[in-house]
Enzyme design. Structure first.
Site, PDB file in Angstrom:
ATOM      1  N   SER A 147     -31.755  48.419  50.983  1.00 40.34           N
ATOM      2  CA  SER A 147     -30.805  47.982  49.973  1.00 40.34           C
ATOM      3  C   SER A 147     -31.453  48.123  48.584  1.00 40.34           C
ATOM      4  O   SER A 147     -32.053  49.158  48.296  1.00 40.34           O
ATOM      5  CB  SER A 147     -30.362  46.550  50.268  1.00 40.34           C
ATOM      6  OG  SER A 147     -29.286  46.176  49.440  1.00 40.34           O
ATOM      7  N   ARG A 217     -21.434  34.668  46.751  1.00 39.88           N
ATOM      8  CA  ARG A 217     -22.000  35.100  48.024  1.00 39.88           C
ATOM      9  C   ARG A 217     -20.931  35.652  48.955  1.00 39.88           C
ATOM     10  O   ARG A 217     -21.181  36.605  49.701  1.00 39.88           O
ATOM     11  CB  ARG A 217     -22.718  33.927  48.690  1.00 39.88           C
ATOM     12  CG  ARG A 217     -23.430  34.288  49.980  1.00 39.88           C
ATOM     13  CD  ARG A 217     -24.470  35.370  49.763  1.00 39.88           C
ATOM     14  NE  ARG A 217     -25.335  35.540  50.907  1.00 39.88           N
ATOM     15  CZ  ARG A 217     -26.305  36.443  50.986  1.00 39.88           C
ATOM     16  NH1 ARG A 217     -26.523  37.258  49.977  1.00 39.88           N
ATOM     17  NH2 ARG A 217     -27.071  36.524  52.064  1.00 39.88           N
ATOM     18  N   ASP A 319     -21.527  52.273  55.907  1.00 42.19           N
ATOM     19  CA  ASP A 319     -21.975  51.561  54.713  1.00 42.19           C
ATOM     20  C   ASP A 319     -21.247  52.095  53.485  1.00 42.19           C
ATOM     21  O   ASP A 319     -21.483  53.231  53.069  1.00 42.19           O
ATOM     22  CB  ASP A 319     -23.490  51.730  54.561  1.00 42.19           C
ATOM     23  CG  ASP A 319     -24.072  50.926  53.401  1.00 42.19           C
ATOM     24  OD1 ASP A 319     -23.301  50.249  52.687  1.00 42.19           O
ATOM     25  OD2 ASP A 319     -25.304  50.977  53.224  1.00 42.19           O
ATOM     26  N   HIS A 352     -23.233  47.787  55.523  1.00 48.64           N
ATOM     27  CA  HIS A 352     -24.521  47.758  54.847  1.00 48.64           C
ATOM     28  C   HIS A 352     -25.558  46.944  55.608  1.00 48.64           C
ATOM     29  O   HIS A 352     -26.756  47.214  55.538  1.00 48.64           O
ATOM     30  CB  HIS A 352     -24.332  47.189  53.434  1.00 48.64           C
ATOM     31  CG  HIS A 352     -25.560  47.234  52.598  1.00 48.64           C
ATOM     32  ND1 HIS A 352     -26.221  48.412  52.305  1.00 48.64           N
ATOM     33  CD2 HIS A 352     -26.273  46.246  51.984  1.00 48.64           C
ATOM     34  CE1 HIS A 352     -27.266  48.153  51.547  1.00 48.64           C
ATOM     35  NE2 HIS A 352     -27.321  46.849  51.344  1.00 48.64           N
ATOM     36  N   ASP A 353     -25.118  45.938  56.344  1.00 48.77           N
ATOM     37  CA  ASP A 353     -26.043  45.088  57.091  1.00 48.77           C
ATOM     38  C   ASP A 353     -26.724  45.813  58.245  1.00 48.77           C
ATOM     39  O   ASP A 353     -27.611  45.236  58.886  1.00 48.77           O
ATOM     40  CB  ASP A 353     -25.302  43.869  57.656  1.00 48.77           C
ATOM     41  CG  ASP A 353     -25.266  42.717  56.665  1.00 48.77           C
ATOM     42  OD1 ASP A 353     -25.978  42.785  55.651  1.00 48.77           O
ATOM     43  OD2 ASP A 353     -24.515  41.754  56.910  1.00 48.77           O
TER      44      ASP A 353
END
Length: 401
Positions: A147, A217, A319, A352-353
């Site tokens: 990231s 968040r 992603d 993305h994780d």
């Protein structure tokens, strides 16, 4: 696995913005034994800490009881701590041990708050270089990051090309695209429009901007997931009967279901505000948004032109935060320089994780690259002519023709 855990002062530190603080303390963890040429620097993601591997014992000062990349770093794992001396440093501007907005300003005796200097990814790199100097590490075998940590890794190739042999940038890019910039801007406004933020001076009050930070968040979590992963995880299901809403709802809203996806986001937000600082979130997202590999140079290739090592880019098809196309652009910059480079594209629905939750896909090519560079072979399938096909394809043919 033995862990070296400490906070080291690197002295007065001047930030790229031109402002200085009298003393920058850098929190770090190190694993393994340094033999002179085996140091690997791991760069954490946006809200990560120096606690990259192992489990905490005693007082937890990192905010993360479980290591964020424990499946990748450790004895016998992809970044093998029996072979490499692994260092992970918390970045300036964070709230996990390294000096940041919540730290005490020695000149006033009060938290810095928004008087803390603006921080860039370049400042992260220079703070890491200063830490390594203190640890007696002149050069790195590799720098690895995911990231925005992947941006940090690329910055090493740009700023200290003679100090690193191999660079691994995972789920990252040379710069953020406008969509991500827009979402980060909304997230920051969620914090700064929270009445409890008080211009950043909330540390000595009984009320902190938890609602704003929670919303910020939640926006981040939506960015980290893909459409496919959200469909698989939640669909349109209602949350369980015992699920409690975190945020107030308008009267008409009680007629409609509190959905599983809402409950998930509320849970993640509740956990996050317990461990993170709102001002730090503002500072770190701006660091990421501001980063541009080509800044000060003609283009990305020019920025990387002094680097004479090898590079591995890894990206994930699901992603949309840092896309495969963005990693390919960086790979092309390396190719323009005839730098040995591989772009490894992983099929994944996790978004993305994926770099955190699919270690079985990340680990093999990463381990091979650290060991053998782009000549490493992580064989997973066979080509039509029965010749082995390396996962280190320079380009993923189904995506880039």
């Amino acid at each position: 696995m033995e862990v070296e855990r400490d906070t080291i002062s690197v002295g007065e530190f001047e930030f790229e913005c031109g402002e200085s603080i009298p003393d920058l303390e850098v929190a770090y963890e190190a694993y393994g034994e340094f033999t002179g040429e085996n140091a690997v620097l791991v760069c954490h993601a946006l809200t990560g800490s120096s606690h990259v591997a192992g489990h905490r014992t005693g007082k937890d000062t990192s905010g993360q009881a479980r290591a964020w990349w424990d499946d990748i770093v450790g004895p016998g794992k992809a970044i093998d701590t029996t072979e490499y001396y692994v260092v992970c440093a918390n970045v300036p501007g964070s709230c996990y041990g390294t000096t940041g907005p919540a730290s005490e300003n020695p000149e006033t005796g009060e938290p810095y708050g928004t008087d803390f200097p603006a921080v860039t990814v370049g400042d992260w790199t220079e703070a890491q270089r200063r830490l390594l100097d203190e640890l007696g590490i002149p050069a790195l075998h590799a720098v690895v990051g995911g990231s925005v940590g992947g941006m940090n890794a690329l910055d090493w190739a740009k700023r200290h090309p003679d100090h690193v042999e191999r660079v691994v940038s995972i789920a990252a890019a040379a710069r953020l695209d406008p969509q991500c910039l827009a979402l980060d801007a909304v997230a920051r406004r969620a914090i700064t429009t929270d009445d409890a933020w008080q211009g950043g001076d909330y540390y000595d009050t009984d009320d902190e901007p938890t609602d704003g930070l929670a919303l910020a968040r939640q926006i981040g979590h939506i960015m980290y997931l893909s459409k496919a992963s959200m469909e698989q995880k939640f669909g349109r299901r209602a949350a369980g009967r015992d699920a409690m809403r975190t945020f107030p709802v308008d009267p008409a809203g009680t007629f409609f279901p509190y959905r599983d996806v809402e409950s998930y986001l509320d849970y993640q937000a509740e956990k996050f505000v317990e461990r993170f600082d709102a001002n730090a979130y503002l500072y770190l997202t701006r660091s990421m948004d501001n980063y541009d590999l080509a800044a000060g140079f003609e283009d990305d290739a020019d920025a990387l032109s002094a680097f004479e090592g090898e590079a591995l880019l890894m990206s994930f098809t699901g992603d949309w935060h840092f896309t495969t196309e963005q990693s390919e652009q960086v790979a092309e910059a390396f190719r323009d320089l005839d730098t040995p480079v591989a772009h490894h594209v992983i099929e994944s629905d996790h978004g993305h994780d994926a770099f955190l939750v699919e270690p079985e896909k990340v680990g093999p090519p990463l381990a091979d690259f650290l060991d053998s560079g782009v000549d490493g072979k992580a064989i997973t399938d066979t080509a039509e002519d029965d010749e082995p096909e390396s996962q280190f394809a320079p380009v993923h043919t189904s995506l880039f023709s």
